[in-house]
Design a protein around this motif. Structure first.
Motif, short mmCIF file in Angstrom:
data_model
loop_
_atom_site.label_atom_id
_atom_site.label_comp_id
_atom_site.label_asym_id
_atom_site.label_seq_id
_atom_site.Cartn_x
_atom_site.Cartn_y
_atom_site.Cartn_z
N ALA A 159 0.71 -0.70 -0.18
CA ALA A 159 -0.02 0.34 -0.14
C ALA A 159 1.16 0.47 -0.66
N ILE A 160 2.22 0.83 0.62
CA ILE A 160 3.08 2.00 0.60
C ILE A 160 3.24 2.21 -0.68
N VAL A 161 4.14 1.32 -1.67
CA VAL A 161 4.87 1.98 -2.37
C VAL A 161 3.68 1.80 -3.95
N ASN A 162 2.50 1.38 -3.39
CA ASN A 162 1.32 1.56 -4.90
C ASN A 162 0.99 3.62 -4.39
N GLY A 163 1.03 3.98 -3.42
CA GLY A 163 0.76 5.13 -2.91
C GLY A 163 1.64 6.43 -3.20
N LYS A 164 2.90 5.61 -3.84
CA LYS A 164 3.53 6.24 -3.94
C LYS A 164 3.78 7.38 -6.05
N SER A 165 3.96 8.01 -6.69
CA SER A 165 4.42 8.84 -8.26
C SER A 165 5.74 8.61 -8.15
N LYS A 166 6.70 8.31 -7.06
CA LYS A 166 7.91 8.36 -7.68
C LYS A 166 9.01 7.61 -7.33
N ILE A 167 9.42 6.54 -7.80
CA ILE A 167 10.13 5.14 -6.89
C ILE A 167 11.27 4.98 -7.29
N ALA A 168 12.57 4.67 -6.97
CA ALA A 168 13.31 4.42 -6.92
C ALA A 168 14.19 2.91 -6.50
N VAL A 169 15.06 2.07 -6.97
CA VAL A 169 15.71 1.27 -6.07
C VAL A 169 17.06 1.19 -5.91
N ALA A 170 17.68 0.89 -5.01
CA ALA A 170 19.02 0.64 -4.90
C ALA A 170 19.93 -0.30 -4.37
N ASN A 171 21.02 -0.10 -4.31
CA ASN A 171 21.40 -1.43 -3.27
C ASN A 171 21.32 -1.10 -1.79
N CYS A 172 21.40 -2.44 -1.30
CA CYS A 172 21.57 -1.73 0.59
C CYS A 172 22.80 -1.92 0.98
N ILE A 173 22.56 0.22 1.53
CA ILE A 173 23.94 -0.04 1.63
C ILE A 173 25.26 -0.76 2.95
N CYS A 174 23.77 -1.28 3.48
CA CYS A 174 24.28 -2.63 4.69
C CYS A 174 25.46 -3.68 4.16
N ARG A 175 24.85 -4.14 3.96
CA ARG A 175 24.97 -5.56 2.35
C ARG A 175 26.44 -5.66 1.85
N THR A 176 26.36 -4.12 1.47
CA THR A 176 27.37 -3.18 0.58
C THR A 176 28.73 -3.02 1.72
N GLN A 177 28.52 -2.78 2.63
CA GLN A 177 29.25 -2.33 3.23
C GLN A 177 29.96 -3.70 3.95
N GLN A 178 28.91 -4.21 4.25
CA GLN A 178 29.52 -5.99 4.68
C GLN A 178 30.47 -7.05 3.97
N ASN A 179 29.57 -7.31 2.65
CA ASN A 179 30.62 -7.30 1.52
C ASN A 179 31.94 -6.81 1.50
N LEU A 180 31.96 -6.50 1.50
CA LEU A 180 33.70 -5.64 1.41
C LEU A 180 34.31 -6.70 2.60
N LEU A 181 33.89 -6.86 3.42
CA LEU A 181 34.80 -7.23 4.57
C LEU A 181 34.64 -8.51 4.90
N ASP A 182 33.95 -9.22 3.34
CA ASP A 182 33.56 -11.03 3.68
C ASP A 182 33.29 -11.04 4.57
N LYS A 183 32.39 -10.41 5.06
CA LYS A 183 30.79 -10.27 6.42
C LYS A 183 29.43 -10.41 5.88
N GLY A 184 29.73 -10.08 5.03
CA GLY A 184 27.92 -10.02 4.52
C GLY A 184 27.26 -11.68 4.21
#
Length: 360
Positions: A159-184
Motif C-alpha cells: 500500500a505504501i509503494v502503490n501510494g507513491k508517484s516516484k519510486i527508485a531502487v538502490a543496493n542495500c548500503i549495509c550489505r554493500t559495506q559488509q560484503n567489502l569485509l567478507d562479512k556479508g
C-alpha cells in the motif's frame, strides 16, 4: 585547527537522529576525516536541517553565492548533504550520520570506509540504540496478518509503494559495506526503495534507478521469499523502505544486542503459536532475525524479542503461527513525519536540532 573542526563536526552530528557518539578509539573522527575536508566541515556547521537555497545560505553566512552554490552541490553529490529539487530550484540541508551520510556513501563505499564504519558500529553506535528511537520500523511482510485485522496503509508495504508517484531502487548500503569485509550474506542486494525527493536524490547521484510500483511490489515479494524484514522509515509517510537481514542491517544488529528488542520497535503485532498445530519442524527458526523462537517439541515465541515482521508466519507448513495485535498499551504508532521523528528523538536524547553555532 584540523583536530578542532572535526571534533566540532562530530558534536554537531551527534545532535541529530540516532546521534554520532564519541569513542575511546576516535574511529568516528577518522570517518569524518575521510568524508569531509576541513572546508566541508566548516560549511556543514553553518547549515541546519531546514532546506535552504544556496543564495539564502550565502547571504546568511557571508559567503560568495557562486562559491556557496558550487560547494553545496559538490557536497550533495558526495553524500554529505541532502539536496531537494523542485521546479528547477535546489535547496540543501544538513543530514545525520544515520539515516543520512552513511547511506549516501553507497556509490563511494570502499574497503577502508567499510572497515572504519564497522569498527565504529561495534564500538559505540549499535549499543547506543538502546537509548534511542529506531529510524526504521518493522511492518508485517506479505499476507502474514489475518484478513480479520484492519491493516493501516502505513503498515502495508505494498500500500505504501502503490501510494507513491516516484519510486527508485538502490543496493542495500549495509550489505554493500559488509560484503567489502567478507562479512556479508547472500541475500538480494537491490532491495532499498526510495520515494519522492529521496528517489530523485538517489537517481541524480547515480546511486539508484527509477522503477514502477509494479516492479517495486515484485521486489517486495522477492524480499519476503528471501526472509528479509520490511522496514520503512519510522513515520506515517516514509521517504524510503529497507528490506533487512540480521547479518548486515545496522538497526537489526543493534536490536539483537538488546534483551527485549520487541519493546523498542514501533510495531503493532507479535507472533503467536498454536501449540496444537505446531509440529516443531523448525521451519520458522531461520526466518526469525531476532532469535525470538525456540523449539522444545513445539515452537515457543519470546514476546519481548518478537518485532512482528511475520516472516515466520508465511512459511509455516502447518499454519500454526499467526500475528496478533499487541495490547493497545504496548503499541506505538509511528510519528506523522520525518520532522516529528527528529523532534521526539531529540527530546528523548536531550539534544537540540538548532545548530550549535546558532545557539551561541
Amino acid at each position: 585547527m584540523t583536530a578542532s573542526i572535526y571534533h566540532q563536526l562530530r558534536e554537531q552530528m551527534d545532535q541529530y537522529s540516532t546521534g554520532f557518539p564519541a569513542t575511546k578509539s576516535g574511529v568516528e573522527l577518522k570517518i569524518l576525516e575521510k568524508l569531509f575536508t576541513e572546508e566541508d566541515a566548516e560549511l556543514y556547521l553553518d547549515l541546519s536541517m531546514l532546506l535552504e537555497s544556496a543564495e539564502n545560505f550565502a547571504a546568511r553566512t557571508n559567503r560568495s553565492p557562486e562559491d556557496a552554490s558550487a560547494k553545496l552541490e559538490n557536497m550533495a553529490q558526495r553524500g554529505l548533504l541532502f539536496r531537494h529539487v523542485k521546479n528547477g530550484n535546489k535547496r540543501y540541508s544538513a543530514i545525520p550520520f544515520v539515516v543520512g551520510s552513511y547511506e549516501f556513501q553507497l556509490g563511494r563505499m570502499d574497503e577502508e570506509l567499510a572497515r572504519l564504519t564497522n569498527s565504529y558500529m561495534e564500538e559505540a553506535f549499535l549499543s547506543g540504540m538502546a537509548n534511542n528511537i529506531p529510524p526504521l520500523r518493522t511492518i508485517p511482510v506479505g499476507k502474514s496478518v489475518d484478513v480479520v485485522h484492519q491493516v493501516a496503509a502505513y503498515e502495508d508495504a505494498k500500500a505504501i509503494v502503490n501510494g507513491k508517484s516516484k519510486i527508485a531502487v538502490a543496493n542495500c548500503i549495509c550489505r554493500t559495506q559488509q560484503n567489502l569485509l567478507d562479512k556479508g550474506c547472500n541475500k538480494p542486494m537491490e532491495v532499498c526503495l526510495l520515494f519522492g525527493s529521496h528517489a530523485e536524490y538517489y537517481v541524480e547521484n547515480k546511486m539508484g534507478r527509477y522503477i514502477t510500483s509494479e516492479e517495486a511490489c515484485k521486489i517486495l515479494d522477492q524480499c519476503e521469499e528471501a526472509g528479509l524484514v520490511n522496514q520503512p522509515a519510522n513515520m506515517v509517510n516514509p521517504g524510503g523502505m529497507c528490506n533487512c537481514c540480521g547479518d548486515c542491517c545496522g538497526v537489526l544488529r543493534a536490536l539483537n544486542l538488546l534483551p527485549n528488542p520487541g519493546e523498542l520497535v514501533y510495531n503493532r503485532y507479535w507472533a503467536v503459536i498454536d501449540q496444537e498445530e505446531c509440529t516443531g519442524c523448525e521451519a520458522c527458526l531461520d526466518r526469525c532475525q531476532m532469535n525470538a523462537i525456540t523449539i522444545d517439541d513445539t515452537a515457543k515465541i519470546d514476546e519481548a524479542r518478537c518485532i512482528g515482521c511475520g516472516l515466520c508466519v508465511t512459511t509455516c507448513p502447518m499454519d500454526a503461527i499467526k500475528l496478533e495485535e499487541k495490547p493497545k498499551e504496548l503499541q506505538v504508532p509511528p510519528p506523522a513525519s520525518g520532522k516529528e521523528l527528529m523532534d521526539i528523538t531529540a527530546e528523548k536524547r536531550g539534544t537540540n536540532l538548532v545548530p550549535i553555532k546558532m545557539q551561541q
